[in-house]
Design an enzyme around this catalytic site. Structure first.
Site, PDB file in Angstrom:
ATOM      1  N   ASP A  35      13.397  17.149  40.620  1.00  0.00           N
ATOM      2  CA  ASP A  35      12.131  17.073  41.862  1.00  0.00           C
ATOM      3  C   ASP A  35      10.664  18.423  40.962  1.00  0.00           C
ATOM      4  OD1 ASP A  35      12.074  16.352  44.893  1.00  0.00           O
ATOM      5  OD2 ASP A  35      10.291  17.515  44.107  1.00  0.00           O
ATOM      6  N   ASP A  61       8.582  18.167  36.186  1.00  0.00           N
ATOM      7  CA  ASP A  61       7.851  17.452  36.426  1.00  0.00           C
ATOM      8  C   ASP A  61       7.817  16.081  35.094  1.00  0.00           C
ATOM      9  OD1 ASP A  61       5.156  14.944  36.275  1.00  0.00           O
ATOM     10  OD2 ASP A  61       3.833  16.935  36.976  1.00  0.00           O
ATOM     11  N   ALA A  84      11.700   9.582  42.545  1.00  0.00           N
ATOM     12  CA  ALA A  84      10.727  10.984  42.366  1.00  0.00           C
ATOM     13  C   ALA A  84       8.523   9.769  42.290  1.00  0.00           C
ATOM     14  CB  ALA A  84      10.413  11.639  40.858  1.00  0.00           C
ATOM     15  N   GLU A  86       4.484   9.885  44.614  1.00  0.00           N
ATOM     16  CA  GLU A  86       3.536   9.882  45.026  1.00  0.00           C
ATOM     17  C   GLU A  86       3.208   9.099  46.647  1.00  0.00           C
ATOM     18  OE1 GLU A  86       2.036  12.270  46.050  1.00  0.00           O
ATOM     19  OE2 GLU A  86       2.661  13.860  44.761  1.00  0.00           O
ATOM     20  N   THR A 135       9.564  -0.725  46.603  1.00  0.00           N
ATOM     21  CA  THR A 135       9.153  -0.688  47.468  1.00  0.00           C
ATOM     22  C   THR A 135       8.434  -1.908  48.454  1.00  0.00           C
ATOM     23  OG1 THR A 135       7.505  -0.320  49.150  1.00  0.00           O
ATOM     24  CG2 THR A 135       6.930   0.200  47.182  1.00  0.00           C
ATOM     25  N   ASP A 136       8.830  -2.373  48.926  1.00  0.00           N
ATOM     26  CA  ASP A 136       8.630  -3.778  49.744  1.00  0.00           C
ATOM     27  C   ASP A 136       7.214  -4.051  49.425  1.00  0.00           C
ATOM     28  OD1 ASP A 136       7.668  -2.623  51.959  1.00  0.00           O
ATOM     29  OD2 ASP A 136       8.992  -3.976  53.660  1.00  0.00           O
ATOM     30  N   GLU A 137       6.625  -3.050  49.114  1.00  0.00           N
ATOM     31  CA  GLU A 137       4.687  -3.279  50.012  1.00  0.00           C
ATOM     32  C   GLU A 137       4.233  -3.828  48.209  1.00  0.00           C
ATOM     33  OE1 GLU A 137       2.442   0.839  50.987  1.00  0.00           O
ATOM     34  OE2 GLU A 137       5.171   0.826  52.175  1.00  0.00           O
ATOM     35  N   TYR A 184      -1.702   2.845  46.247  1.00  0.00           N
ATOM     36  CA  TYR A 184       0.270   3.654  46.249  1.00  0.00           C
ATOM     37  C   TYR A 184       1.077   2.454  45.822  1.00  0.00           C
ATOM     38  CZ  TYR A 184       4.844   3.706  48.215  1.00  0.00           C
ATOM     39  OH  TYR A 184       5.847   3.617  48.462  1.00  0.00           O
ATOM     40  N   SER A 187       0.436   0.882  42.193  1.00  0.00           N
ATOM     41  CA  SER A 187       0.911   1.843  41.430  1.00  0.00           C
ATOM     42  C   SER A 187       2.611   2.085  41.215  1.00  0.00           C
ATOM     43  CB  SER A 187       1.011   3.251  41.881  1.00  0.00           C
ATOM     44  OG  SER A 187       2.077   4.178  42.844  1.00  0.00           O
ATOM     45  N   LYS A 188       3.244   1.267  42.131  1.00  0.00           N
ATOM     46  CA  LYS A 188       4.501   0.947  42.073  1.00  0.00           C
ATOM     47  C   LYS A 188       4.916   0.185  41.687  1.00  0.00           C
ATOM     48  CE  LYS A 188       7.807   2.718  43.574  1.00  0.00           C
ATOM     49  NZ  LYS A 188       8.469   3.956  43.534  1.00  0.00           N
ATOM     50  N   LEU A 224       4.538   8.044  60.121  1.00  0.00           N
ATOM     51  CA  LEU A 224       4.220   7.162  61.224  1.00  0.00           C
ATOM     52  C   LEU A 224       5.740   8.047  62.846  1.00  0.00           C
ATOM     53  CD1 LEU A 224       2.530   5.234  63.141  1.00  0.00           C
ATOM     54  CD2 LEU A 224       4.649   3.671  62.841  1.00  0.00           C
TER      55      LEU A 224
HETATM   56  P1  NAD Z   1       8.890  11.628  49.609  1.00  0.00           P
HETATM   57  O1  NAD Z   1       7.123  11.721  49.124  1.00  0.00           O
HETATM   58  O2  NAD Z   1       9.161  11.849  50.652  1.00  0.00           O
HETATM   59  O3  NAD Z   1       9.413  11.864  47.966  1.00  0.00           O
HETATM   60  C1  NAD Z   1       9.526  12.380  46.784  1.00  0.00           C
HETATM   61  C2  NAD Z   1       9.536  13.294  46.395  1.00  0.00           C
HETATM   62  O4  NAD Z   1       9.420  13.284  44.759  1.00  0.00           O
HETATM   63  C3  NAD Z   1       9.381  14.768  46.258  1.00  0.00           C
HETATM   64  O5  NAD Z   1      10.765  15.461  46.904  1.00  0.00           O
HETATM   65  C4  NAD Z   1       8.083  15.382  45.606  1.00  0.00           C
HETATM   66  O6  NAD Z   1       8.628  16.408  44.650  1.00  0.00           O
HETATM   67  C5  NAD Z   1       9.264  14.243  43.801  1.00  0.00           C
HETATM   68  N1  NAD Z   1       7.951  14.264  43.078  1.00  0.00           N
HETATM   69  C6  NAD Z   1       6.682  14.015  43.613  1.00  0.00           C
HETATM   70  N2  NAD Z   1       6.179  13.625  41.962  1.00  0.00           N
HETATM   71  C7  NAD Z   1       6.938  13.906  41.238  1.00  0.00           C
HETATM   72  C8  NAD Z   1       6.736  14.173  40.231  1.00  0.00           C
HETATM   73  N3  NAD Z   1       5.413  14.548  39.102  1.00  0.00           N
HETATM   74  N4  NAD Z   1       8.579  14.488  38.949  1.00  0.00           N
HETATM   75  C9  NAD Z   1       9.502  15.200  39.704  1.00  0.00           C
HETATM   76  N5  NAD Z   1       9.418  14.728  41.406  1.00  0.00           N
HETATM   77  C10 NAD Z   1       8.169  14.436  42.037  1.00  0.00           C
HETATM   78  O7  NAD Z   1       9.432   9.427  49.277  1.00  0.00           O
HETATM   79  P2  NAD Z   1      10.395   8.913  50.198  1.00  0.00           P
HETATM   80  O8  NAD Z   1       9.605   8.509  50.960  1.00  0.00           O
HETATM   81  O9  NAD Z   1      11.456   9.588  49.595  1.00  0.00           O
HETATM   82  O10 NAD Z   1      10.387   8.028  48.703  1.00  0.00           O
HETATM   83  C11 NAD Z   1      11.558   8.415  47.635  1.00  0.00           C
HETATM   84  C12 NAD Z   1      11.350   6.213  46.883  1.00  0.00           C
HETATM   85  O11 NAD Z   1      11.629   5.917  47.784  1.00  0.00           O
HETATM   86  C13 NAD Z   1       9.674   6.135  46.294  1.00  0.00           C
HETATM   87  O12 NAD Z   1       9.954   6.240  45.162  1.00  0.00           O
HETATM   88  C14 NAD Z   1       9.173   5.453  46.936  1.00  0.00           C
HETATM   89  O13 NAD Z   1       8.178   4.587  46.877  1.00  0.00           O
HETATM   90  C15 NAD Z   1      10.723   4.557  46.906  1.00  0.00           C
HETATM   91  N6  NAD Z   1      10.989   3.863  49.002  1.00  0.00           N
HETATM   92  C16 NAD Z   1       9.855   4.594  50.051  1.00  0.00           C
HETATM   93  C17 NAD Z   1      10.665   4.104  51.480  1.00  0.00           C
HETATM   94  C18 NAD Z   1       9.993   4.661  52.278  1.00  0.00           C
HETATM   95  O14 NAD Z   1       9.548   4.184  53.739  1.00  0.00           O
HETATM   96  N7  NAD Z   1      10.054   5.765  52.803  1.00  0.00           N
HETATM   97  C19 NAD Z   1      10.372   2.655  51.548  1.00  0.00           C
HETATM   98  C20 NAD Z   1      10.159   1.572  50.432  1.00  0.00           C
HETATM   99  C21 NAD Z   1      11.036   2.214  48.897  1.00  0.00           C
HETATM  100  P1  TYD Z   2       3.371   4.770  57.318  1.00  0.00           P
HETATM  101  O1  TYD Z   2       4.803   5.183  57.763  1.00  0.00           O
HETATM  102  O2  TYD Z   2       2.073   5.540  56.958  1.00  0.00           O
HETATM  103  O3  TYD Z   2       3.545   3.585  56.220  1.00  0.00           O
HETATM  104  P2  TYD Z   2       4.127   2.566  55.903  1.00  0.00           P
HETATM  105  O4  TYD Z   2       1.850   2.532  55.220  1.00  0.00           O
HETATM  106  O5  TYD Z   2       4.416   3.132  53.803  1.00  0.00           O
HETATM  107  O6  TYD Z   2       3.742   1.810  56.114  1.00  0.00           O
HETATM  108  O7  TYD Z   2       2.583   3.882  59.062  1.00  0.00           O
HETATM  109  C1  TYD Z   2       3.272   2.576  59.565  1.00  0.00           C
HETATM  110  C2  TYD Z   2       2.280   1.771  60.012  1.00  0.00           C
HETATM  111  O8  TYD Z   2       2.105   3.134  60.829  1.00  0.00           O
HETATM  112  C3  TYD Z   2       1.327   1.574  59.031  1.00  0.00           C
HETATM  113  O9  TYD Z   2       1.129  -0.100  59.685  1.00  0.00           O
HETATM  114  C4  TYD Z   2      -0.024   2.867  59.047  1.00  0.00           C
HETATM  115  C5  TYD Z   2       0.733   2.863  60.587  1.00  0.00           C
HETATM  116  N1  TYD Z   2      -0.139   4.522  60.776  1.00  0.00           N
HETATM  117  C6  TYD Z   2      -0.789   4.560  61.962  1.00  0.00           C
HETATM  118  O10 TYD Z   2      -0.747   3.462  62.783  1.00  0.00           O
HETATM  119  N2  TYD Z   2      -1.255   5.546  62.551  1.00  0.00           N
HETATM  120  C7  TYD Z   2      -0.758   6.922  61.771  1.00  0.00           C
HETATM  121  O11 TYD Z   2      -0.859   8.186  61.617  1.00  0.00           O
HETATM  122  C8  TYD Z   2       0.197   6.676  60.241  1.00  0.00           C
HETATM  123  C9  TYD Z   2       0.938   7.840  59.513  1.00  0.00           C
HETATM  124  C10 TYD Z   2       0.645   5.450  59.784  1.00  0.00           C
END
Ligand code: NAD
Ligand code: TYD
Length: 378
Positions: A35, A61, A84, A86, A135-137, A184, A187-188, A224
């Protein structure tokens, strides 16, 4: 069987749950957590496993190609679980380059390093696996197709999507066409394409999963749920984008980690699985649940803090609805969410209320300045 597994992004939200699960469940594996420790990575998330003799942390990185080559060899990595990234849509709107760099070029750097290393071994790709977490996005946004008078929440985990079936609603399936809208998700999507291209071109044994919104402990409080729990506790405004009508499908993070474990071991090579909770909530309804739960646990009057809700300018390109059909994963590998939403949200709120120190640490410094700037421009 002894294995050497690399988990990238293991200091982040989902990654830390995956590292914890693997270190505890598979003492016969060596687990390397790589990480960069960006603002979202926090080693405090892993305090309870950091002393395990089978666990190593490497600060690096993923875009550093030479480093990726060296470390795969050094640790004789035979399996990669790549998280890993953003991950925050609002940041991607402000700074898309960082998302292209880490999510696209970083994934490519890891793929190419894995390819070179595994192809150099006598056994080649046999017994190897590159698991890309997405991600589903990437699928874009769904229409609100439920009939008039039938409104989310649709929390049908136990009955596997019965609302969707009954009302003929749309949801994302594994063959849904990619149609990303935010930097985002673009990029995914691009990284997913690279992973699949490495299979088709070089035979890389890969698997991809696309998961819905996760919630639970250790999520950075820009998303959120943790942001709003913290704000309700401190009676700060809750910035609801637009009218709060957007719908998300929420999955408890430990259920995602269990799915990752299962798919890493049993998922079909070159296949894709969708992971979701069959648990759709309109943001505004979810926010009411958060207010209700925080107020109850803090001994405040019921819904005393409803007036913290503050409608603000909508997010640019804000996807209206996400909903995952995870029946393939259920049918083929027997996974289904184990946490009902009520239980998951209760645990989550309790965790943030009991871990104020963790929240204070991650919300200091850079994070606050960043958000001051964003909100100043609204
Ligand atoms: P997060 O932002 O909490 O964690 C990301 C981690 O990656 C951090 O520890 C960060 O330091 C590390 N990182 C970032 N850039 C890096 C780099 N260049 N090299 C090495 N490490 C790096 O993210 P998360 O919510 O835990 O998501 C993890 C994965 O799951 C992501 O790929 C995200 O797209 C995917 N995902 C997340 C969600 C969600 O709801 N959070 C849902 C579906 C998929
Ligand atoms: P978020 O947690 O950023 O996840 P994602 O955008 O990946 O779905 O946001 C969840 C939902 O909440 C999204 O519809 C955006 C909304 N949201 C707000 O209304 N206010 C906020 O401050 C944030 C961070 C998100």
């Amino acid at each position: 069987m002894k294995r050497n597994i690399l988990i990238t992004g293991g200091a982040g939200f989902i990654g830390s749950h995956v590292v914890r699960l693997f270190v505890r469940k598979y003492p016969e594996y060596n687990i390397v957590n790589l990480d960069k420790l960006t603002y979202a990575g926090n080693l405090a998330n892993l305090k309870d496993v950091e002393d395990a003799s089978t666990y190593r942390f490497v600060k690096a990185d993923i875009c550093d190609f030479e480093r990726m080559r060296e470390m795969l060899r050094e640790y004789k990595i035979d399996g990669i679980i790549h998280l890993a990234a953003e991950s925050h849509v609002d940041r991607s709107i402000k700074d898309p380059f960082t998302f292209a760099r880490t999510n696209v070029l970083g994934t490519l750097s890891l793929l190419q390093a894995a390819r070179e290393y595994w192809e150099s071994l006598p056994e080649g790709y046999a017994g190897k696996r590159f698991y890309h977490i997405s991600t589903d996005e990437v699928y874009g946004a769904l229409e609100m197709t439920h009939p008039e008078g039938v409104e989310p929440p649709f929390t049908t985990a136990a009955s596997s999507g019965s609302y969707h079936l009954a009302y003929g609603m749309e949801f994302f399936r594994e063959d849904t066409k990619y149609n990303p809208h935010s930097p985002y998700s673009a990029s995914k999507a691009s990284s997913d394409h690279f992973v699949r291209a490495f299979h088709d071109t070089y035979g890389m044994p890969m698997v991809v999963t696309n998961c819905s919104n996760n919630y639970g402990p250790y999520q950075f409080p820009e998303k959120l749920i943790p942001l709003f729990i913290n704000n309700i506790r401190h009676r700060k405004p809750l910035p609801v984008y637009g009218k709060g009508e957007n719908v998300r499908d929420w999955l408890y993070v430990e259920d995602h980690a269990r799915a990752i474990d299962l798919i890493f071991h049993e998922g079909k090579i070159a296949d894709t699985y969708n992971i979701g909770g069959f648990n759709e909530w309109k943001n505004i309804d979810l926010i009411r649940v958060l207010i209700n739960t925080v107020d109850r646990l803090l001994g405040r009057k019921e819904l005393e803090d409803l007036d913290l809700i503050t409608f603000v300018k909508d997010r640019a390109g804000h996807d209206i609805r996400y909903a995952i059909d995870s029946t393939k994963l259920q049918r083929e590998l027997g996974w289904e969410p184990s946490f009902q939403f009520e239980e998951g949200i209760e645990r989550t709120v309790r965790w943030y209320l009991e871990n104020q120190e963790w929240l204070d640490n991650v919300t200091s410094g850079e994070y606050l300045r960043y958000y001051e700037e964003i909100y100043a421009n609204r």
